[in-house]
Design an enzyme around this catalytic site. Structure first.
Site, PDB file in Angstrom:
ATOM      1  N   GLU A 260     -45.227   3.227  -9.652  1.00  0.00           N
ATOM      2  CA  GLU A 260     -43.466   3.350  -8.436  1.00  0.00           C
ATOM      3  C   GLU A 260     -44.576   1.915  -7.302  1.00  0.00           C
ATOM      4  O   GLU A 260     -45.537   2.527  -6.608  1.00  0.00           O
ATOM      5  CB  GLU A 260     -43.234   3.645  -7.801  1.00  0.00           C
ATOM      6  N   HIS A 278     -36.400   4.715  -7.018  1.00  0.00           N
ATOM      7  CA  HIS A 278     -36.901   6.355  -5.851  1.00  0.00           C
ATOM      8  C   HIS A 278     -36.101   6.368  -4.867  1.00  0.00           C
ATOM      9  O   HIS A 278     -36.213   6.415  -3.108  1.00  0.00           O
ATOM     10  CB  HIS A 278     -38.339   6.633  -5.710  1.00  0.00           C
TER      11      HIS A 278
END
Ligand code: NAD
Ligand code: MLT
Length: 526
Positions: A260, A278
């Site tokens: 990420e 997220h």
């Protein structure tokens, strides 16, 4: 002054910490690993979200760090063994974002079932394609949860209300706990085989990394839909993309990714995935709840030494802690005393918890005992965090037993130690709930207050020896505060404990060891 480093920007909810004059909080958002390594040396505490990785390298560079606080649930971005080894508390704030994460999971599930994001994008390009976005109902379908903790339970509760049949796999939860929420626990393979929807709610650890891979995907029903709001890395993204392309998996909804921001965009770009960056915990309510709780956890740890929510130290609820507190202190004293009395390499420890403490969680007592013992033996700083790891590292075997009977005492802690040279059992209890006493040394019954400075002698039980010791102490201006003599039989071996008001020098100890009839003498400081 405690210096706290924050690696993210948001301070809302942290007021209790920010306004406390004992703390100086500094924000260095998203440092690179090199910057992070340099920065960390100067801080006592660290507050993170998922934007940094606290690797063993970072921990090695931390000179003063005592506490790592994770504003959220997942601590997979912290090298916990490395922190534990260094005695650093790692605490998270679980619970504050449970509802947000559960609601987001359901949002993704509905979006996927009804093609909402795809239809929305299409309509915004002025397309009107009703047939293309035909959906499917959730009612009557089977939802399989992998992980039935806080979020899994909330998802189940809501999806049962939607008319779904909810089953779950969780190796650490009980059938009764699940049943109370209307959920049936199944094996992993049964969950794969029976579920129309699979939603992941477990942590990322060695047992869950790449759990959803090419092989396990094959065990799932054709047309299954998968949701992951837990952690990237639990799903092998390439295997999932292949299964979507082949039509075996109908669709996937994903909030978390192996890297990420992502490096491989294949699964994200698929027409059959609903994705968010997220976001499951990103609600105003969750962020404030988490920050407020984290503030309290940090302030309590640094100002009162209370460890809440630690993931690498046994923690207790407040009521149990208050009840156990004097026993925790006693266990530590027994360890400190024993560590100073024995010699030779430690091989085995046998702890017995008897009487009223046999029915409580005695793990904190064992940790306290090990802290006391190892602090006197090792050069490294030992605390409640690293004591068990240090014992394990040194191959010390620890055996714990519980006994409902504590002879004439309400509760009794006994610690038996075996070294390469000798054995020593020390038992302690509390008089009147908080006055610690050592009541047994091996087979001798004694009554010793375990505090301050003491001389411990083993000697032949004959007249004159104690008198000689007392005279020597007097000559050296060391005042005797109390004395205990224990023996099994007249003329046999006796143990003498002398509480003294000031420390005894090495010279005094040496002179006593030369007295005829004295077999051993040790100076002990508690
Ligand atoms: P939790 O600790 O309450 O529940 C996790 C459950 O997983 C536990 O019941 C545990 O027994 C179970 N588990 C452990 N190993 C397992 C395994 N091998 N197989 C199946 N189950 C296993 O945690 P939670 O608060 O419910 O959080 C669940 C997950 O969601 C965590 O990974 C957390 O990091 C993540 N999370 C993500 C977001 C987000 O923003 N996407 C937000 C909050 C939490
Ligand atoms: C968590 O583990 O709490 C969530 O993933 C949220 C976050 O990473 O901040």
């Amino acid at each position: 002054m405690n210096k706290i480093l924050m690696t993210y920007n948001s301070t809302e909810g942290l007021e209790k910490l920010l306004s406390n004059p004992d703390f100086k909080v500094e924000i260095h958002a998203k440092p690179t690993p090199e910057q992070f390594k340099e920065l960390i040396a100067d801080y006592d505490g660290l507050l993170i979200r998922s934007e940094v990785k606290v690797t063993a390298d970072i921990i090695a560079a931390a000179k003063k760090l005592k506490f790592i606080g994770r504003a959220g649930t997942g601590v997979d971005n912290v090298d916990i063994p490395a922190a534990t080894q260094k005695g650093i508390v790692v605490a998270n704030v679980p619970g504050g974002n449970t509802i947000s994460a559960a609601e987001h999971t359901i949002g993704l599930m509905l979006s996927m079932a009804r093609n909402i994001p795809m239809a929305c994008s299409s309509l915004k390009t002025k397309e009107w394609k009703r047939e293309k976005f035909m959906g499917t109902e959730l009612q009557g379908k089977t939802l399989g949860l992998i992980g039935f903790g806080r979020i899994g339970k909330e998802v189940a509760h809501r999806m049962i209300a939607f008319g779904m049949n909810v089953i779950a796999y969780d190796p650490f939860t009980s059938t009764e706990f699940a049943k109370a929420s209307g959920v049936e626990l199944k094996s992993l393979d049964e969950v794969y085989a029976a579920s129309d929807y699979i939603s992941i709610h477990s942590p990322l650890n060695d047992s869950t990394r790449n759990l959803i891979n090419a092989d396990t995907l094959k065990k799932m029903k054709k047309g299954v839909r998968i949701v992951n709001c837990a952690r990237g890395g639990i799903i092998d993204e390439k295997a999932l993309a292949d299964a979507i392309n082949s039509g075996h998996v109908k669709a996937a909804a994903i909030d978390v990714f192996a890297k990420e921001p992502p490096v491989d965009w294949t699964v994200i770009e698929s027409a059959n995935t609903v994705v968010t960056p997220h976001l499951a915990a990103s609600t105003e309510e969750a962020q404030v709840k988490i920050a407020q709780e984290l503030s309290e956890v940090v302030v309590e740890y640094f100002s009162k030494g209370i460890i809440r929510n630690a993931v690498n130290v046994p923690t207790l609820d407040w009521e149990t802690y208050k009840q156990l507190e004097p026993y925790i202190a006693l266990a530590e004293k027994i360890g400190t005393l024993q560590g100073q009395l024995i010699s030779g390499g430690l091989t085995e420890i046998a702890l017995e918890y008897a009487g009223s403490i046999s029915s409580v969680n005695t793990n904190p007592l064992t940790v306290a005992y090990l802290k006391g013992l190892l602090s006197t033996i090792l050069d490294v700083k030992v605390n409640f965090v690293n004591a068990p790891a240090l014992a394990k590292e040194r191959g010390i075997k620890i055996k714990e037993t519980k006994n409902q009977q504590a002879e004439d005492f309400t509760a009794l802690i006994s610690a038996g130690i075996k070294t390469e040279k000798e054995q020593l059992v020390i038992s302690g209890t509390l008089f009147g709930h908080k006055n610690a006493r050592i009541v047994r040394l091996n087979t001798l019954t004694v009554d010793i207050v375990p505090s301050g400075s003491m001389l411990y002698l083993t000697n032949i039980d004959r007249p004159g020896i104690i008198g000689q010791v007392a005279t020597l102490l007097g000559k050296n201006n060391v005042n005797i505060a109390g004395m205990q003599v224990g023996r099994n039989e007249q003329g046999g071996e006796a143990v003498t404990i002398i509480n003294i008001d000031t420390a005894a020098t090495q010279d005094i100890v040496h002179q006593i060891s030369n007295f005829s009839g004295v077999t051993k003498v040790k100076y002990v400081a508690l």
